[in-house]
Design a protein around this motif. Sequence first.
Motif, PDB file in Angstrom:
ATOM      1  N   PRO A  65       0.832  -1.211   0.000  1.00 53.12           N
ATOM      2  CA  PRO A  65       0.000   0.000   0.000  1.00 53.12           C
ATOM      3  C   PRO A  65       0.861   1.253   0.000  1.00 53.12           C
ATOM      4  CG  PRO A  65       0.220  -0.814   2.228  1.00 53.12           C
ATOM      5  CD  PRO A  65       0.995  -1.772   1.353  1.00 53.12           C
ATOM      6  N   ARG A  66       0.198   2.395  -0.067  1.00 53.23           N
ATOM      7  CA  ARG A  66       0.924   3.666  -0.030  1.00 53.23           C
ATOM      8  C   ARG A  66       1.667   3.801   1.304  1.00 53.23           C
ATOM      9  NH1 ARG A  66      -3.485   8.463   1.019  1.00 53.23           N
ATOM     10  NH2 ARG A  66      -4.587   7.474   2.759  1.00 53.23           N
ATOM     11  N   TYR A  67       2.775   4.503   1.220  1.00 54.29           N
ATOM     12  CA  TYR A  67       3.623   4.766   2.378  1.00 54.29           C
ATOM     13  C   TYR A  67       4.292   3.499   2.921  1.00 54.29           C
ATOM     14  CZ  TYR A  67       0.808   8.958   1.981  1.00 54.29           C
ATOM     15  OH  TYR A  67       0.149  10.066   1.489  1.00 54.29           O
ATOM     16  N   ARG A  68       4.370   2.484   2.081  1.00 58.72           N
ATOM     17  CA  ARG A  68       5.221   1.321   2.325  1.00 58.72           C
ATOM     18  C   ARG A  68       6.068   1.148   1.073  1.00 58.72           C
ATOM     19  NH1 ARG A  68       2.867   2.827   5.875  1.00 58.72           N
ATOM     20  NH2 ARG A  68       1.696   1.759   7.513  1.00 58.72           N
ATOM     21  N   ARG A 212      -6.170 -12.686   3.326  1.00 59.94           N
ATOM     22  CA  ARG A 212      -7.173 -11.684   3.671  1.00 59.94           C
ATOM     23  C   ARG A 212      -6.518 -10.349   4.016  1.00 59.94           C
ATOM     24  NH1 ARG A 212     -11.429 -15.374   7.262  1.00 59.94           N
ATOM     25  NH2 ARG A 212     -12.545 -16.243   5.463  1.00 59.94           N
ATOM     26  N   LEU A 213      -5.394 -10.412   4.682  1.00 59.24           N
ATOM     27  CA  LEU A 213      -4.662  -9.188   4.997  1.00 59.24           C
ATOM     28  C   LEU A 213      -4.217  -8.484   3.717  1.00 59.24           C
ATOM     29  CD1 LEU A 213      -3.308  -7.417   7.193  1.00 59.24           C
ATOM     30  CD2 LEU A 213      -1.299  -8.896   6.971  1.00 59.24           C
ATOM     31  N   ALA A 214      -3.673  -9.257   2.771  1.00 61.04           N
ATOM     32  CA  ALA A 214      -3.231  -8.674   1.506  1.00 61.04           C
ATOM     33  C   ALA A 214      -4.395  -8.056   0.746  1.00 61.04           C
ATOM     34  CB  ALA A 214      -2.547  -9.742   0.657  1.00 61.04           C
ATOM     35  N   ARG A 215      -5.513  -8.775   0.706  1.00 64.25           N
ATOM     36  CA  ARG A 215      -6.699  -8.258   0.019  1.00 64.25           C
ATOM     37  C   ARG A 215      -7.232  -7.001   0.702  1.00 64.25           C
ATOM     38  NH1 ARG A 215      -9.287  -7.066  -4.494  1.00 64.25           N
ATOM     39  NH2 ARG A 215     -11.548  -7.411  -4.390  1.00 64.25           N
ATOM     40  N   ALA A 216      -7.221  -6.994   2.033  1.00 60.53           N
ATOM     41  CA  ALA A 216      -7.694  -5.830   2.774  1.00 60.53           C
ATOM     42  C   ALA A 216      -6.851  -4.605   2.458  1.00 60.53           C
ATOM     43  CB  ALA A 216      -7.667  -6.121   4.276  1.00 60.53           C
ATOM     44  N   ILE A 217      -5.540  -4.776   2.376  1.00 61.19           N
ATOM     45  CA  ILE A 217      -4.651  -3.664   2.057  1.00 61.19           C
ATOM     46  C   ILE A 217      -4.962  -3.118   0.671  1.00 61.19           C
ATOM     47  CG2 ILE A 217      -2.237  -3.127   1.526  1.00 61.19           C
ATOM     48  CD1 ILE A 217      -1.497  -5.025   3.848  1.00 61.19           C
ATOM     49  N   ASP A 218      -5.216  -4.009  -0.278  1.00 62.71           N
ATOM     50  CA  ASP A 218      -5.605  -3.596  -1.629  1.00 62.71           C
ATOM     51  C   ASP A 218      -6.884  -2.759  -1.582  1.00 62.71           C
ATOM     52  OD1 ASP A 218      -6.238  -3.381  -4.336  1.00 62.71           O
ATOM     53  OD2 ASP A 218      -6.915  -5.465  -4.496  1.00 62.71           O
ATOM     54  N   LEU A 219      -7.916  -3.241  -0.882  1.00 55.38           N
ATOM     55  CA  LEU A 219      -9.201  -2.542  -0.843  1.00 55.38           C
ATOM     56  C   LEU A 219      -9.094  -1.194  -0.128  1.00 55.38           C
ATOM     57  CD1 LEU A 219     -11.499  -5.595  -0.009  1.00 55.38           C
ATOM     58  CD2 LEU A 219     -11.339  -4.400  -2.205  1.00 55.38           C
ATOM     59  N   ILE A 220      -8.330  -1.156   0.958  1.00 52.53           N
ATOM     60  CA  ILE A 220      -8.152   0.102   1.674  1.00 52.53           C
ATOM     61  C   ILE A 220      -7.474   1.125   0.764  1.00 52.53           C
ATOM     62  CG2 ILE A 220      -6.955   1.222   3.604  1.00 52.53           C
ATOM     63  CD1 ILE A 220      -7.323  -1.444   5.154  1.00 52.53           C
ATOM     64  N   GLY A 221      -6.480   0.668  -0.007  1.00 53.90           N
ATOM     65  CA  GLY A 221      -5.791   1.558  -0.931  1.00 53.90           C
ATOM     66  C   GLY A 221      -6.703   2.103  -2.012  1.00 53.90           C
ATOM     67  N   ARG A 222      -7.780   1.394  -2.307  1.00 48.64           N
ATOM     68  CA  ARG A 222      -8.741   1.850  -3.310  1.00 48.64           C
ATOM     69  C   ARG A 222      -9.815   2.757  -2.713  1.00 48.64           C
ATOM     70  NH1 ARG A 222      -9.267  -1.792  -7.915  1.00 48.64           N
ATOM     71  NH2 ARG A 222      -7.572  -3.292  -7.899  1.00 48.64           N
ATOM     72  N   GLY A 223      -9.789   2.986  -1.397  1.00 45.48           N
ATOM     73  CA  GLY A 223     -10.743   3.866  -0.759  1.00 45.48           C
ATOM     74  C   GLY A 223     -12.028   3.201  -0.318  1.00 45.48           C
ATOM     75  N   ASN A 247      -2.852  -7.283  14.980  1.00 49.58           N
ATOM     76  CA  ASN A 247      -1.954  -8.353  15.407  1.00 49.58           C
ATOM     77  C   ASN A 247      -0.904  -8.658  14.338  1.00 49.58           C
ATOM     78  OD1 ASN A 247      -3.267  -8.628  17.854  1.00 49.58           O
ATOM     79  ND2 ASN A 247      -4.508 -10.379  17.199  1.00 49.58           N
ATOM     80  N   ALA A 248      -1.308  -8.543  13.053  1.00 49.56           N
ATOM     81  CA  ALA A 248      -0.389  -8.862  11.965  1.00 49.56           C
ATOM     82  C   ALA A 248       0.624  -7.753  11.716  1.00 49.56           C
ATOM     83  CB  ALA A 248      -1.177  -9.145  10.679  1.00 49.56           C
ATOM     84  N   LEU A 249       0.176  -6.489  11.780  1.00 51.24           N
ATOM     85  CA  LEU A 249       1.028  -5.383  11.352  1.00 51.24           C
ATOM     86  C   LEU A 249       1.425  -4.421  12.465  1.00 51.24           C
ATOM     87  CD1 LEU A 249      -0.544  -4.462   7.899  1.00 51.24           C
ATOM     88  CD2 LEU A 249       1.361  -5.989   8.402  1.00 51.24           C
ATOM     89  N   GLY A 250       0.755  -4.529  13.622  1.00 51.19           N
ATOM     90  CA  GLY A 250       1.127  -3.655  14.721  1.00 51.19           C
ATOM     91  C   GLY A 250       0.401  -2.324  14.745  1.00 51.19           C
ATOM     92  N   PHE A 251      -0.533  -2.107  13.814  1.00 54.78           N
ATOM     93  CA  PHE A 251      -1.320  -0.876  13.790  1.00 54.78           C
ATOM     94  C   PHE A 251      -2.682  -1.199  13.185  1.00 54.78           C
ATOM     95  CE2 PHE A 251       1.588  -0.935  10.119  1.00 54.78           C
ATOM     96  CZ  PHE A 251       0.697  -0.960   9.065  1.00 54.78           C
ATOM     97  N   PRO A 252      -3.728  -0.385  13.469  1.00 51.06           N
ATOM     98  CA  PRO A 252      -5.064  -0.670  12.953  1.00 51.06           C
ATOM     99  C   PRO A 252      -5.183  -0.308  11.480  1.00 51.06           C
ATOM    100  CG  PRO A 252      -5.097   1.374  14.168  1.00 51.06           C
ATOM    101  CD  PRO A 252      -3.715   0.803  14.353  1.00 51.06           C
ATOM    102  N   PRO A 253      -6.203  -0.831  10.798  1.00 51.19           N
ATOM    103  CA  PRO A 253      -6.382  -0.495   9.374  1.00 51.19           C
ATOM    104  C   PRO A 253      -6.616   0.990   9.133  1.00 51.19           C
ATOM    105  CG  PRO A 253      -8.261  -1.745  10.216  1.00 51.19           C
ATOM    106  CD  PRO A 253      -7.197  -1.827  11.251  1.00 51.19           C
ATOM    107  N   SER A 254      -7.142   1.699  10.104  1.00 49.06           N
ATOM    108  CA  SER A 254      -7.369   3.140   9.941  1.00 49.06           C
ATOM    109  C   SER A 254      -6.064   3.895   9.739  1.00 49.06           C
ATOM    110  CB  SER A 254      -8.119   3.697  11.153  1.00 49.06           C
ATOM    111  OG  SER A 254      -7.476   3.312  12.360  1.00 49.06           O
ATOM    112  N   TYR A 255      -4.945   3.310  10.134  1.00 54.17           N
ATOM    113  CA  TYR A 255      -3.622   3.901   9.910  1.00 54.17           C
ATOM    114  C   TYR A 255      -3.366   4.104   8.419  1.00 54.17           C
ATOM    115  CZ  TYR A 255       1.546   4.082  10.427  1.00 54.17           C
ATOM    116  OH  TYR A 255       2.860   4.423  10.407  1.00 54.17           O
ATOM    117  N   LEU A 256      -3.785   3.134   7.603  1.00 51.68           N
ATOM    118  CA  LEU A 256      -3.588   3.250   6.160  1.00 51.68           C
ATOM    119  C   LEU A 256      -4.554   4.251   5.543  1.00 51.68           C
ATOM    120  CD1 LEU A 256      -3.004  -0.462   5.055  1.00 51.68           C
ATOM    121  CD2 LEU A 256      -1.322   1.276   5.671  1.00 51.68           C
ATOM    122  N   VAL A 257      -5.734   4.369   6.125  1.00 54.65           N
ATOM    123  CA  VAL A 257      -6.704   5.333   5.601  1.00 54.65           C
ATOM    124  C   VAL A 257      -6.214   6.749   5.828  1.00 54.65           C
ATOM    125  CG1 VAL A 257      -9.052   6.236   5.848  1.00 54.65           C
ATOM    126  CG2 VAL A 257      -8.648   3.775   5.972  1.00 54.65           C
TER     127      VAL A 257
END
Length: 268
Positions: A65-68, A212-223, A247-257
């Motif tokens: 995702p962005r910023y990685r 699922r984590l990979a797919r979630a990152i894709d969807l979050i990146g699409r808004g 648990n997987a990344l150490g931060f919530p999904p809202s961090y990417l948003v």
Amino acid sequence: MPRQRTAYDPYPKYTPTPVEPVMVHLRVPPADGVIRWHTHAWGQLACPRKGSIRVSVPGMMWIVPRYRAVWIPPGIEHEVAMLGEVEFHVMYVEPRALSLPLDACTVIEVSPLMRELVNTLADDSVHQEKRRHAAMTLLVEEIRAAPSLPLGLPLPTERRLRGLCVAMMEDPGSEKTLVEWAPLVGASARTLARLFQTELQTSFGTWRRQLRLARAIDLIGRGVPLTDVATQVGYANPSAFTTMFRNALGFPPSYLVSGAGNAVADDA
């Protein structure tokens, strides 16, 4: 239906040297474009600033995702696919300038300072040699200090297991158990469980969670809204999705948003 992709061959490609160990380019490819399988004599960091990219090497895949940024060592064959509309920076790196591995890819976190340095070095109007050298030196130090993130998804070669993984990638939110998947790919659940361990050194449940984590990152990146992301990757309860993500990344999904480079307080 498989997504239609437009082949993209990016230019320019100014190569790094011991004097200028990092050369930065901004890429604006077509939506859903793809840079076909290729190798470089130099190392490479690809860092989206809009959207997400999928980087594949033999036996492994990363959603970035962005910023990685994903590190690709010299000589490793790879393909880069755009997930929708994407803009990304690519850093061509003299590999001896960094402490990143020379035999494996990895994803690193991109700090706000690293982003500013990358933007500066990608700006063709910045010609002052002293300023460029200072920015490049600091960028190398920021890359060395960047933490890595577990975003890789191993891919099998065995026919039946690969068929299962491809089917799961098409429907990452499926709740089918290994017993339910087994007859669809022509193998027993016990055989598939063994293949996950021998081919991918993981379990069915762990691989599905990483998918699922990979797919979630894709969807979050699409808004896509986080509640919809949770549903699409198999979590009826958004809080359970947030727990898995944290648990997987150490931060919530809202961090990417937020894209702010600092963890935000809410867990939505």
